[in-house]
Enzyme design. Structure first.
Site, PDB file in Angstrom:
ATOM      1  N   GLU A  40       0.807  -1.224   0.000  1.00 47.23           N
ATOM      2  CA  GLU A  40       0.000   0.000   0.000  1.00 47.23           C
ATOM      3  C   GLU A  40       0.842   1.277   0.000  1.00 47.23           C
ATOM      4  O   GLU A  40       0.541   2.228   0.717  1.00 47.23           O
ATOM      5  CB  GLU A  40      -0.927   0.030   1.225  1.00 47.23           C
ATOM      6  CG  GLU A  40      -1.907  -1.103   1.216  1.00 47.23           C
ATOM      7  CD  GLU A  40      -2.773  -1.144   2.465  1.00 47.23           C
ATOM      8  OE1 GLU A  40      -3.958  -1.432   2.322  1.00 47.23           O
ATOM      9  OE2 GLU A  40      -2.254  -0.909   3.572  1.00 47.23           O
TER      10      GLU A  40
HETATM   11  C1  TNX Z   1      -4.324  -4.145   4.648  1.00 43.89           C
HETATM   12  S1  TNX Z   1      -2.488  -6.345   4.296  1.00 43.89           S
HETATM   13  C2  TNX Z   1      -3.079  -3.800   5.140  1.00 43.89           C
HETATM   14  C3  TNX Z   1      -2.948  -3.314   6.520  1.00 43.89           C
HETATM   15  C4  TNX Z   1      -4.279  -3.200   7.205  1.00 43.89           C
HETATM   16  C5  TNX Z   1      -5.134  -4.384   6.844  1.00 43.89           C
HETATM   17  C6  TNX Z   1      -6.435  -4.414   7.551  1.00 43.89           C
HETATM   18  C7  TNX Z   1      -1.514  -5.256   4.177  1.00 43.89           C
HETATM   19  C8  TNX Z   1      -0.249  -5.699   3.680  1.00 43.89           C
HETATM   20  N1  TNX Z   1      -1.908  -4.020   4.486  1.00 43.89           N
HETATM   21  O1  TNX Z   1      -2.276  -2.086   6.534  1.00 43.89           O
HETATM   22  O2  TNX Z   1      -4.056  -3.175   8.575  1.00 43.89           O
HETATM   23  O3  TNX Z   1      -5.367  -4.363   5.461  1.00 43.89           O
HETATM   24  O4  TNX Z   1      -7.129  -5.590   7.291  1.00 43.89           O
END
Ligand code: TNX
Length: 539
Positions: free
Chosen positions: A345
């Site tokens: 992300e």
């Molecule tokens: C996605 S999974 C994210 C996290 C959040 C999560 C909540 C991932 C690599 N990144 O930053 O906490 O979703 O479900």
């Protein structure tokens, strides 16, 4: 007596199904229909995760006041495992269970390492039980530890209580020969969104041990908090760790705290995988040091739950001095092989910057002797040789995204499977679940269990699957009781996918074996989600 050759493919599920059904209610030899006879031991192999091979037969073993834990080797690790086993069994049995050299007693529970058992690998074991005693044999101490969890689950659930219980303490006769399907069987705890103390982490480690998990991934940094002391950048922890989601006081691990977690995890044969999430998810670091920001201005600390708004400054040289220091200090504290550098992300980082950043940072991990793990977005850059990518996509993720990960797998990048719509322990079970998120959908117990790591990603060679991991993100999770609700009973299912051969995979049989875990979880003080999909047993 049913006899089985080594590791047959077809009999396994049949026997396990039979075992599962008999816990459900087949009459024991003298019992009323619907209830096993009092004192009837749990059918051999009716445990979680399902063993690779089970040959029931012969009389059960009954623990008595005279039972000793005997060590067939003077290896100190084996002595430690013997002590752990005796400490597990003493409170509920009330027996002294001395840990002694093998020739100082007879019968009882013998732990032995065998050079001739190399086929069992690092974590495999053989358990033989008969009227004269129980013998656990392994090639390596980790195998004995996994075998101890099998022995524990073969005993009545009351063994988990901490006060003396009546027994009897019987283990069904026969042989279990068992070893894991995958080398990587992990659980992740996000200690950044909410901080969890060393004791809370140890509690989770002990729960994971029961299901033969061997990796504890700690998500140590994110926008809301930096949780590990770094001597060369002290404000990361003291300021960057000073809050959490919702604005509470947060916290961080001193280096001694972290070493204590590593030591405790190692005593349960779990390798700590530390994660510093880069280059996004870095608001806590950016808030602690203004010079890390492209504009030289430190943002405020963040206590919300948005993602994707922060990024280290990819063009600035100080960024790499910072990352070098952090990775060097963290690698020095970590005996395990891996260092997770996040990489998910990074919505505030351009693709070119992201790739340039990963090209510079992955060699730092190697320089300090560790192997890179990154979230699967790393496969959109150039994963280093030997790197592992952690897949957190969904069934509904695009074919292109899945293919990017599969192609990396075909090129030698190992893949850890954490599909968010199955393995994410922070997803709500149903719309009525109080805790958790739902962005990946609702994940009830069957959905969480009922998939095959070898075929989840089209085009990914089964040999590229390093294993599975169940992440627990903690935006809504702030107490051990919350961990219990979300991890149980889904964590045992993911652990089984990592451990048990595909031939044992069967939801009908699994839900009965899982049902028998209910009283055990109760006795461990774990207030789990009473999923209506599971015919929970009373013991
Ligand atoms: C996605 S999974 C994210 C996290 C959040 C999560 C909540 C991932 C690599 N990144 O930053 O906490 O979703 O479900």
């Amino acid at each position: 007596m049913r006899q089985r050759s080594t590791f047959p493919r077809l009999l396994g599920p049949l026997l396990l199904l039979a075992a599962g059904l008999s816990t459900l209610g087949a009459a024991g030899p003298t019992g009323t229909p619907g209830a096993p006879a009092p004192g009837t031991p749990r059918p051999l192999g009716a445990i979680v995760p399902a063993p690779a091979s089970v040959t029931p037969g012969g009389a059960p073993y009954t623990l008595t006041r005279a039972t000793a834990v005997r060590l067939g080797t003077d290896d100190p690790e084996t002595r430690g495992i013997g002590g752990y086993l005796a400490a597990l069994l003493r409170p509920s049995t009330g027996y002294p269970l001395p840990v002694v050299d093998a020739d100082a007693a007879r019968g009882g529970i013998l732990l032995r390492l065998s050079q001739r058992s190399a086929a069992l690998g690092e974590e495999g074991y053989e358990l033989r039980a008969g009227s004269g005693g129980v013998t656990l044999t392994a090639h390596r101490p980790a195998g004995l530890f996994r075998g101890v969890q099998t022995l524990r689950q073969q005993l009545p659930a009351a063994v988990e209580k901490r006060t003396v219980q009546p027994g009897p303490w019987r283990i069904a006769g026969g042989t279990v020969t068992d070893f894991p399907r995958y080398a990587y069987r992990g659980a992740m705890l996000d200690v950044s969104r909410h901080f969890f103390t060393v004791d809370q982490v140890k509690r989770y480690i002990d729960q994971l041990a029961l299901y033969k998990v061997n990796k504890l991934h700690l998500h140590l940094s994110d926008d809301q908090g930096w949780r590990i002391a770094v001597d060369s950048w002290p404000r990361l922890a003291t300021y960057g760790g000073s809050t959490q989601v919702g604005g509470g006081p947060g916290g961080h691990y001193t280096k001694d705290d972290y070493k204590e977690i590593v030591r405790y995890a190692a005593s349960r044969y779990q390798e700590v995988v530390p994660e510093i999430d880069l280059p996004g998810h870095t608001n806590a670091a950016l808030a602690s040091y203004a010079e890390l920001n492209c504009d030289g201005v430190a943002p405020p600390l963040y206590t919300g739950t948005n993602v994707g708004f922060s990024s280290l400054c990819v063009p600035k040289e100080i960024t790499y001095a910072f990352v070098d220091d952090v990775i060097r200090e963290l690698a020095a504290l970590t005996p395990g092989r891996y260092l997770h550098i996040g990489g998910d992300e990074a919505h505030s980082t351009s693709h070119a910057d992201y790739t340039a950043f990963m090209d510079r940072v992955q060699p730092l991990v190697a320089r300090y002797g560790k192997t890179v793990i990154g979230w699967h977005q790393l496969t959109g850059a150039r994963p280093a040789d030997g790197a592992l990518a952690q897949y957190w996509g969904l069934d509904r993720s695009s074919a292109a995204e899945k293919e990017q990960v599969a192609a990396a797998g075909r090129n030698g990048t190992g893949v850890i499977l954490s599909p968010a719509d199955r393995a994410y322990l922070d997803m709500k079970y149903t719309k009525d679940t109080k805790l958790g998120l739902a962005w990946a959908g609702y994940v009830e117990v069957q959905r969480s269990y009922d998939w095959d790591p070898a075929t989840l990603l089209p085009g990914l060679p089964p040999s590229a699957v390093a294993g599975v991991e169940a992440p627990l993100w903690t935006e809504t999770i702030s107490e051990s009781a919350h961990i219990d609700q979300m991890a149980f009973p889904r964590l045992p299912g993911i652990a089984e996918l990592g451990w048990s051969p595909a031939s044992t995979h069967d939801w009908e049989a699994y839900r009965h074996r899982l049902a028998a875990q209910g009283p055990r979880l109760d006795n461990l003080g774990i207030d789990f989600h009473r999923s209506p999909q599971v015919p929970w047993a009373a013991e």
